[in-house]
Design an enzyme around this catalytic site. Structure first.
Site, PDB file in Angstrom:
ATOM      1  N   ASP A 478       0.825  -1.575   0.137  1.00  0.00           N
ATOM      2  CA  ASP A 478      -0.083   0.628  -0.033  1.00  0.00           C
ATOM      3  C   ASP A 478       0.509   1.752  -0.327  1.00  0.00           C
ATOM      4  OD1 ASP A 478      -2.809   1.581   0.014  1.00  0.00           O
ATOM      5  OD2 ASP A 478      -2.948   0.111   1.511  1.00  0.00           O
ATOM      6  N   ASP A 546     -10.662   1.474  -2.913  1.00  0.00           N
ATOM      7  CA  ASP A 546     -11.466   0.723  -1.626  1.00  0.00           C
ATOM      8  C   ASP A 546     -13.046   1.387  -1.523  1.00  0.00           C
ATOM      9  OD1 ASP A 546      -8.604   0.804  -0.632  1.00  0.00           O
ATOM     10  OD2 ASP A 546      -9.119   2.998   0.155  1.00  0.00           O
TER      11      ASP A 546
HETATM   12  C1  GLA Z   1      -5.805   1.742   2.434  1.00  0.00           C
HETATM   13  C2  GLA Z   1      -6.254   1.016   1.338  1.00  0.00           C
HETATM   14  C3  GLA Z   1      -6.617  -0.359   2.439  1.00  0.00           C
HETATM   15  C4  GLA Z   1      -6.232  -0.392   3.668  1.00  0.00           C
HETATM   16  C5  GLA Z   1      -6.053   0.851   4.091  1.00  0.00           C
HETATM   17  C6  GLA Z   1      -5.779  -0.159   5.370  1.00  0.00           C
HETATM   18  O1  GLA Z   1      -6.835   2.910   2.166  1.00  0.00           O
HETATM   19  O2  GLA Z   1      -6.768   1.078   0.497  1.00  0.00           O
HETATM   20  O3  GLA Z   1      -7.803  -0.965   1.495  1.00  0.00           O
HETATM   21  O4  GLA Z   1      -5.336  -1.715   3.028  1.00  0.00           O
HETATM   22  O5  GLA Z   1      -5.158   1.616   3.354  1.00  0.00           O
HETATM   23  O6  GLA Z   1      -4.797   1.178   6.320  1.00  0.00           O
END
Ligand code: GLA
Length: 782
Positions: A478, A546
């Site tokens: 990420d 997300d």
């Molecule tokens: C980001 C990602 C999510 C999740 C969060 C965790 O927002 O896009 O899918 O992994 O971080 O903190």
């Protein structure tokens, strides 16, 4: 041999496209043609004519007053010699002057792809898939050299380009912009199509008819960004999903990008793509070189889908890591939306067990497993397992997962650090911040300085250690904020920062995942904030957004599908009402949309009833049965027959089956007839079409349930609520037969609900309803 260099003329032919250019009388590379494949023939008829002198132009040479660089279609241009269009290069040349004029001095044709030397990722093809042309040019006044590369992928119908600038002079030069390539195309009334948005609304399609001047598709956030994906299309006037000329462009790069399209005087459209010149400046000492990342281009006369198909094949065959080309991707469950930071080993194991029983193949432990990471204010940087949450350590927990028969996946955010972390306390100088300037946080975190080799080495060692100490088969990588106050104390020239960051990141990814090719890497950046071909060279799939609301996903995955195949798009079924839109959508639609990507689940299964779990079990079984078609089939979008409806389909590589999705985002009263068109099937073969059965839950109908049940029940009463846990209706199932040609014309479907009465041949879509149709060849022998 797709490249034919006949004297100073170059014919780059793929199976379905031709790209021709030649060396002009003064040594410039003159673009002649890019379009559907031509059988050959002289270039002269196609070439732009300059038989008249044009007022207000600068003559390049007094010997031919009709020869002005400003009105020629070119493969490359500089500035200072009469071409006033957007230039792919802006450099203070070794003599201090900004003018540059590159002319042909030679070329070489090489088998296969030829990658950059400085650690940039690139597409890869063996000699049987592609050949590379390198043309050498020189700026005679200064001795600065330019190498331009075209790699021609015959079957994928894609040509890649890149540029390398070499300081062949005896004093330094400074690059302020160096794009990967440019081309001047005759205008066909183009509409520029870009894919834009932000967090939870990535890659929405936007169309703008080109107007005179520059149209720009760019990012300045430090990554390719969710604001503007680097890929874009140019569609000729009137082009549809299936007809008309469409050009496509994309960049194999994850940093700041710049796509510039200029509709210039005299109907030429200049297209340039490469690293954004925002805050960019790089000095080249004598003998030094700078390599621009690789850009890709395609053209199709079969509309937007035609261009998308070329890109999809190219990415599946030549971009994603070799070990994952056409390799099925597992169905996963991700812990994030089920637990967020609040989990125990017991909770996770219960979730994993339940998921395994439904057929899920991979358990992904998301954020919160390390350091003091109980919320997003602390812990980033400290990848030591939190033993309070996972008392058996990562190894012990991973083994418990693999003992269940599932793969074990783990989330990291290695490029970031929280101020409240052991790493930051030990190495505050590793965070991107500048002396005398305010610290600027995003999601409470700072970016680590990946331009610094010490930071790169630290990340390689710490992530590798974790990967080797537990049985990990998947990583979610990420990156949750943009870069601000770009500065590194280790750089002598701050104009290098953004690009050096990318080179550092690519080095880190290569060092970690190169030796571990079987780990499935899914990259992520707050969802699709770094959905680009650079990241796809390291990990074959990207967390698209997300936002998992299926109605939103129709726009997000639909937008991405113009540039990237379904095998690259992480797509999960999550809870409803949706956490970001509050929209209540049926479980069937959440699956039907996610099935056109790499399927996962991201919700707390313990909150679901028996029927919903059974429905999920059936969804996963269906997905696995058709996985090859859904992940690697030929994906197409169907031109919508009416607003609020979306059609997607995917045809198996062998053409024997297809899956089509019919989605309705808003119901209309007493609607007209719906048709199901399935394109791309063999017109002669015979197929059977059948709706995939899916559940209708009683609680969706409230008081209306009296129309379908023989008894009168209180919609809010205990009886109906209890019955709803055990009984369901089955959505209308239709079945048709016909040739591929007939299905291409369109089958008229059973009626939707028309406002009164109901029977089991009524399609109850309502708002957010959808159906999947399975189309299979009828084997005449049976
Ligand atoms: C980001 C990602 C999510 C999740 C969060 C965790 O927002 O896009 O899918 O992994 O971080 O903190």
């Amino acid at each position: 041999m797709p490249i034919n260099a006949d004297g100073p003329q170059f014919r780059l032919d793929t199976d379905a496209t031709s790209y021709w250019f030649r060396v002009s009388a003064f040594g410039h590379l003159e673009h002649v043609y890019y379009g559907p494949r031509l059988p050959g023939g002289p270039m002269e008829a196609l070439a732009l004519k300059h038989t008249a002198t044009i007022g207000s132009t600068i003559a390049y040479d007094q010997s031919d007053l009709t020869y002005s660089l400003d009105v020629l279609p070119l493969e490359w241009s500089g500035s200072g010699y009469g071409d006033y269009r957007f230039a792919p290069i802006e450099a203070r040349m070794p003599d201090g002057i900004f003018a540059s004029d590159f002319a042909y001095v030679g070329h070489e044709i090489m088998p296969g792809s030829v990658g950059p030397q400085d650690g940039l990722p690139s597409a890869q093809g063996d000699p049987d898939a592609c050949s590379t042309l390198r043309v050498d040019l020189v700026d005679e006044a200064t001795g600065v050299r330019l190498e331009l590369f075209w790699t021609v992928y015959d079957r994928a119908d894609v040509i890649t380009r890149r540029a390398v600038l070499i300081n062949g002079a005896t004093s330094s030069l400074t690059i302020r912009r160096l794009l990967s390539g440019m081309v001047d195309l005759p205008d066909r009334g183009f509409t520029m199509i870009t894919f834009d948005g932000g967090w939870i609304k990535e890659a929405h399609r936007h169309d703008r008819v080109l107007a005179p001047g520059l149209s720009v598709n760019a990012s300045t956030t430090g990554s390719s960004s969710n604001r503007h994906n680097p890929g874009f299309l140019l569609a000729e006037r009137g082009a549809t999903e299936d007809a008309g000329w469409v050009y496509g462009f994309n960049l194999i790069y994850s940093g700041n990008h710049l796509g510039a399209v200029e509709l210039a005087n005299h109907d030429l459209v200049r297209v340039g793509l490469g690293i954004n010149d925002h805050c960019f400046e790089q000095t080249l000492a004598p003998g030094e070189r700078f390599e621009a990342p690789e850009m890709i281009m395609t053209v199709s006369d079969a509309g937007l889908n035609g261009a998308s198909h070329h890109f999809h094949d190219f990415i599946n065959d030549h971009v994603v890591p070799r070990a994952w080309r056409h390799r099925p991707r597992p169905v996963l469950i991700n812990s994030w939306e089920a637990t967020f930071f609040d989990f125990t080993q017991k909770k996770l194991l219960a979730l994993a067990r339940q998921a395994r029983d439904l057929g899920v193949e991979l358990f992904v432990l998301d954020d919160g497993w390390f350091g003091k990471r109980d919320d997003d204010t602390a812990g980033l940087g400290d990848y030591d397992v939190n033993r309070k949450k996972l008392p058996n350590g990562l190894d012990g927990f991973g083994k418990q997962i693999t003992d269940l028969g599932m793969g074990f996946g783990l989330w990291f955010e290695p490029e970031m650090v929280n101020e409240d972390s052991a790493l930051f306390r030990a190495h505050p100088e590793w965070a991107v911040r500048a002396p005398g300037r305010r610290d600027t946080l995003g999601r409470n975190q700072l970016v680590l300085d990946l331009t610094n080799p010490d930071v790169q080495d630290y990340l390689i060692a710490s992530v590798s250690r974790v990967l080797d100490e537990a049985p990990i088969s998947y990583v979610k990588w990420d990156m949750n904020r943009h870069i601000s106050v770009a500065y590194s104390p280790t750089l002598t020239e701050q104009g290098r920062f953004y690009h050096a960051y990318m080179l550092g990141l690519y080095r880190v990814l290569g060092a970690i995942f190169g030796p571990r090719p079987d780990i499935l890497l899914e990259t992520c950046s707050s969802g699709g904030n770094r959905f680009d071909l650079g990241m796809l060279c390291y990990g074959p799939q990207v967390w698209s957004s997300d936002d998992t609301d299926p109605v939103e996903r129709l726009a997000i995955q639909g937008g991405l599908s113009y540039l990237y195949p379904p095998s690259c798009m992480g797509a999960h079924v999550s809870a409803a009402p949706h956490q970001q839109t509050l929209r209540p959508t049926p479980l069937s639609t959440r699956f039907n949309v996610a099935a056109f990507g790499v399927l996962g689940y991201e919700l707390d299964l313990k909150n679901l009833g028996r029927l919903q779990l059974q429905e999920i079990r059936e969804q996963i079984a269906f997905y696995k049965e058709h996985r090859d078609t859904l992940q690697f089939g030929r994906f197409s979008r169907l031109d919508a027959r009416r607003p609020h409806q979306v059609g997607w389909q995917v045809v198996a590589p062998d053409g024997r089956e297809a899956i089509a999705g019919f989605f309705q985002t808003l119901a209309t009263a007493s609607p007209g007839y719906d048709a199901l068109r399935v394109v791309g099937l063999d017109p002669q073969r015979r197929y059977r079409v059948a709706t995939r059965p899916q559940y209708l839950y009683l609680d969706r109908f409230g008081e209306l349930i009296k129309h379908v049940l023989p008894v009168d029940l209180d919609p809010d009463g205990v009886v109906l609520r209890t019955a709803g846990k055990v009984y369901k209706l089955t959505d209308c199932v239709e079945c048709y037969e016909g040739s591929g040609a007939l299905l291409g014309a369109g089958v008229l479907l059973d009626n939707q609900f028309m406002g009164s009465n109901y029977n089991d041949q009524t399609r109850l879509l309502g708002d957010f309803g959808s159906s999947l149709y399975v189309i299979q060849e009828i084997d005449d022998e049976h």
